[in-house]
Design a protein around this motif. Sequence first.
Motif, PDB file in Angstrom:
ATOM      1  N   SER A 167      12.073  -6.648  -8.429  1.00  0.00           N
ATOM      2  CA  SER A 167      13.535  -6.713  -8.512  1.00  0.00           C
ATOM      3  C   SER A 167      14.174  -6.162  -7.235  1.00  0.00           C
ATOM      4  O   SER A 167      15.157  -6.719  -6.725  1.00  0.00           O
ATOM      5  CB  SER A 167      14.003  -5.925  -9.738  1.00  0.00           C
ATOM      6  OG  SER A 167      15.404  -5.902  -9.809  1.00  0.00           O
ATOM      7  N   GLY A 168      13.601  -5.069  -6.711  1.00  0.00           N
ATOM      8  CA  GLY A 168      14.109  -4.508  -5.456  1.00  0.00           C
ATOM      9  C   GLY A 168      13.948  -5.466  -4.294  1.00  0.00           C
ATOM     10  O   GLY A 168      14.829  -5.560  -3.424  1.00  0.00           O
ATOM     11  N   MET A 169      12.836  -6.232  -4.259  1.00  0.00           N
ATOM     12  CA  MET A 169      12.631  -7.198  -3.180  1.00  0.00           C
ATOM     13  C   MET A 169      13.670  -8.311  -3.232  1.00  0.00           C
ATOM     14  O   MET A 169      14.160  -8.771  -2.198  1.00  0.00           O
ATOM     15  CB  MET A 169      11.221  -7.791  -3.279  1.00  0.00           C
ATOM     16  CG  MET A 169      10.113  -6.826  -2.913  1.00  0.00           C
ATOM     17  SD  MET A 169      10.201  -6.255  -1.205  1.00  0.00           S
ATOM     18  CE  MET A 169       9.907  -7.768  -0.330  1.00  0.00           C
ATOM     19  N   VAL A 170      14.021  -8.739  -4.457  1.00  0.00           N
ATOM     20  CA  VAL A 170      15.057  -9.771  -4.586  1.00  0.00           C
ATOM     21  C   VAL A 170      16.391  -9.250  -4.067  1.00  0.00           C
ATOM     22  O   VAL A 170      17.087  -9.920  -3.282  1.00  0.00           O
ATOM     23  CB  VAL A 170      15.191 -10.215  -6.061  1.00  0.00           C
ATOM     24  CG1 VAL A 170      16.364 -11.182  -6.214  1.00  0.00           C
ATOM     25  CG2 VAL A 170      13.904 -10.865  -6.540  1.00  0.00           C
ATOM     26  N   ARG A 171      16.773  -8.037  -4.471  1.00  0.00           N
ATOM     27  CA  ARG A 171      18.041  -7.448  -4.013  1.00  0.00           C
ATOM     28  C   ARG A 171      18.017  -7.192  -2.511  1.00  0.00           C
ATOM     29  O   ARG A 171      19.040  -7.325  -1.828  1.00  0.00           O
ATOM     30  CB  ARG A 171      18.305  -6.136  -4.765  1.00  0.00           C
ATOM     31  CG  ARG A 171      18.360  -6.273  -6.278  1.00  0.00           C
ATOM     32  CD  ARG A 171      19.475  -7.190  -6.713  1.00  0.00           C
ATOM     33  NE  ARG A 171      19.529  -7.351  -8.158  1.00  0.00           N
ATOM     34  CZ  ARG A 171      20.354  -8.164  -8.780  1.00  0.00           C
ATOM     35  NH1 ARG A 171      21.167  -8.942  -8.085  1.00  0.00           N
ATOM     36  NH2 ARG A 171      20.336  -8.255 -10.104  1.00  0.00           N
ATOM     37  N   PHE A 172      16.851  -6.846  -2.005  1.00  0.00           N
ATOM     38  CA  PHE A 172      16.719  -6.582  -0.567  1.00  0.00           C
ATOM     39  C   PHE A 172      16.980  -7.845   0.237  1.00  0.00           C
ATOM     40  O   PHE A 172      17.674  -7.825   1.256  1.00  0.00           O
ATOM     41  CB  PHE A 172      15.318  -6.038  -0.285  1.00  0.00           C
ATOM     42  CG  PHE A 172      15.128  -5.506   1.106  1.00  0.00           C
ATOM     43  CD1 PHE A 172      15.437  -4.202   1.413  1.00  0.00           C
ATOM     44  CD2 PHE A 172      14.647  -6.328   2.118  1.00  0.00           C
ATOM     45  CE1 PHE A 172      15.258  -3.710   2.693  1.00  0.00           C
ATOM     46  CE2 PHE A 172      14.475  -5.853   3.401  1.00  0.00           C
ATOM     47  CZ  PHE A 172      14.784  -4.532   3.686  1.00  0.00           C
ATOM     48  N   GLU A 176      21.776  -6.774  -1.067  1.00  0.00           N
ATOM     49  CA  GLU A 176      22.484  -5.921  -2.029  1.00  0.00           C
ATOM     50  C   GLU A 176      21.818  -4.543  -1.967  1.00  0.00           C
ATOM     51  O   GLU A 176      20.954  -4.191  -2.765  1.00  0.00           O
ATOM     52  CB  GLU A 176      22.404  -6.532  -3.430  1.00  0.00           C
ATOM     53  CG  GLU A 176      23.078  -7.891  -3.534  1.00  0.00           C
ATOM     54  CD  GLU A 176      22.905  -8.526  -4.904  1.00  0.00           C
ATOM     55  OE1 GLU A 176      22.296  -7.866  -5.787  1.00  0.00           O
ATOM     56  OE2 GLU A 176      23.373  -9.657  -5.107  1.00  0.00           O
ATOM     57  N   TRP A 177      22.236  -3.774  -0.969  1.00  0.00           N
ATOM     58  CA  TRP A 177      21.493  -2.576  -0.572  1.00  0.00           C
ATOM     59  C   TRP A 177      21.464  -1.506  -1.668  1.00  0.00           C
ATOM     60  O   TRP A 177      20.423  -0.859  -1.877  1.00  0.00           O
ATOM     61  CB  TRP A 177      22.069  -2.012   0.715  1.00  0.00           C
ATOM     62  CG  TRP A 177      22.206  -3.008   1.808  1.00  0.00           C
ATOM     63  CD1 TRP A 177      23.345  -3.422   2.414  1.00  0.00           C
ATOM     64  CD2 TRP A 177      21.142  -3.750   2.433  1.00  0.00           C
ATOM     65  NE1 TRP A 177      23.081  -4.371   3.361  1.00  0.00           N
ATOM     66  CE2 TRP A 177      21.736  -4.593   3.402  1.00  0.00           C
ATOM     67  CE3 TRP A 177      19.774  -3.802   2.255  1.00  0.00           C
ATOM     68  CZ2 TRP A 177      21.006  -5.453   4.191  1.00  0.00           C
ATOM     69  CZ3 TRP A 177      19.024  -4.663   3.038  1.00  0.00           C
ATOM     70  CH2 TRP A 177      19.636  -5.486   4.000  1.00  0.00           C
ATOM     71  N   LYS A 178      22.550  -1.307  -2.335  1.00  0.00           N
ATOM     72  CA  LYS A 178      22.613  -0.241  -3.340  1.00  0.00           C
ATOM     73  C   LYS A 178      21.695  -0.559  -4.515  1.00  0.00           C
ATOM     74  O   LYS A 178      20.909   0.293  -4.963  1.00  0.00           O
ATOM     75  CB  LYS A 178      24.051  -0.050  -3.816  1.00  0.00           C
ATOM     76  CG  LYS A 178      24.243   1.186  -4.669  1.00  0.00           C
ATOM     77  CD  LYS A 178      25.714   1.418  -4.966  1.00  0.00           C
ATOM     78  CE  LYS A 178      25.901   2.694  -5.792  1.00  0.00           C
ATOM     79  NZ  LYS A 178      27.324   2.949  -6.095  1.00  0.00           N
TER      80      LYS A 178
END
Length: 597
Positions: A167-172, A176-178
Amino acid sequence: MAADKLNEAKLSTMDDNKENESEDGIGLEILQIIKDSQQQHGLRHGDYQRYRGYCSRRLRRLRKTLGFKCGNRHKFTGKKVTVEMLSDNRYSDNRYLLLVLMEAERAWSYSMQLKQEANTEPRKRFHLLSRLRKAAKHGERLEKLCESPRVDAKTKLEAQAYTSYLSGMVRFELQEWKAAMEAFNKCKTIYEKLASAFTEELAVLYHQRVEEISPNIRYCAYNIGDQNAMNELMQMRLSAGGGAGLMAEKLEALITQTRAKQAATMSEVEWRGRTLPVKIDKARIFLLGLGDNEAAIAQAASEETKEHLYETLLGECRDTIQAVREELKTEAKQRERSEEAGGKVSNLQFLHSYLTYIKLWTVVKRNESMAHVLQAKLKEAKPDDNKRGARPQDLIRLYDIILQSLAELSSLQGLEEDHTFQKEVALKMLVYKAYRCFFIAQSYVLVKKWSEALVLYERVLKYAKEVQSKAKSLNNSLKDLPDVQELITEVNAEKYSLQAAAILDSEDAPDVPAQQSVKDNKPLSERLETFYLDPALVGKQPNLVQFPPDFQPIPCKPLFFDLALNHVAFPPLDDKVEQKGKGGLTGYIKGIFGFGN
């Protein structure tokens, strides 16, 4: 190829047997399986396509083994693993969890492959995001399946950490930094807790995962507004040891992205009293990170890390110079007109000279660092027949490269009339000439050529004293150079030891006849009375006799000349000579019939 697939199938079967071992319910070593598969099937070399193929083949084997196929060759019938299936004893096999994990890994590896290709084909970024979302969706399915009461607690925590990472990789990727930072922090917290709860052998794997995630967290923090995050990224690159693995590549990519954002505010640079506008993005990024790179080299803990940082800096500098050179070609006509009008080197050409100066001076510092290492090895050298140690000739080669770089520095365009710069370069050349001469002398000492070595030591002292006399007017020029006074002290000590060694060598020499120490080119046949051990006599071309022999003078064949003929008087022959008279017709007739005879 078939043998590789057979070995791969055997390995996966062994992994499956290992995965089935669980003391409390269904268990799956998620991180261990991922890391082993990635290291054995392509990711050690960054080959995501190979790893994706492996995931596809393993999925096919798992479905065939479990009898969980999606239809037949004629019709597709989708099947999904559910929580209710895991509650049934017929499906109490952790390979059903492994099935979902491999689906997530296949989608993730495809997204990483597309990320590499998106550097040259930007349209593939949309496909990248699609596959990354797909991987995160499979991760969420895995986490939901692990909520079953039959799954052990460790597997549940690992599934949560794995899902948070995806999920963090998708946001990265969506910048979407936060949200990305929150997901990565959750993943990091879970792995840290797992590392503290298990043995040291298992904790190493979790700590490695935390180190992989930390650069992403720092980069997200920097984009949110944390100004210290960039310094932390640089420290991470130093602690990575200057390797060439995925961790080092990820750090380099993050640092480059950070500099690219900072470079938007950079517009000019000053060098040699001249302010230069910097309009090329690549040059901005390089010049912005130059100070950080130099600081990282100064703080490097090992020589291997320092050498890797030097090579990285030189590679970036070459790429930047190439970009400026391409820009120079497009503006060649405009530059020529400006030179004809004002006679001054253009800003772009001067920027090219500045970047070339950085490259050449970096080469000098790198070779000087390598020379220090070799010099230390040379002083501590121990005789080892099996291993080649450091030699003075290696140092001579390094100082030759340094002198060549300095010679190129003095010919940079736009600096021909800068007398201060030319004097500084000339002074630096004298310093490195002294060191080069010193190691040439040491190479002569090794072969016991005492006279040549002594002459070279005197030349070193001459260079060193010349440097000291010229350095008074250029005080700042010697701050980055080796200390010449130390060299003078070392040369004086070497001279005394050289004289002592020469005396001892002459005393230890055996007494031999004078004619033995003199070798001439006479053949053996001409020096039979002199004993001399000539190894050429047993070689392929022994000098036994002179061939072909020299010419020798010999007497000529005698020639006889009749000198008496000039003094011989012959008798008169008048009575023998025929007297012709006037015979007329009678004489003619007599002549016909022979009466006249």
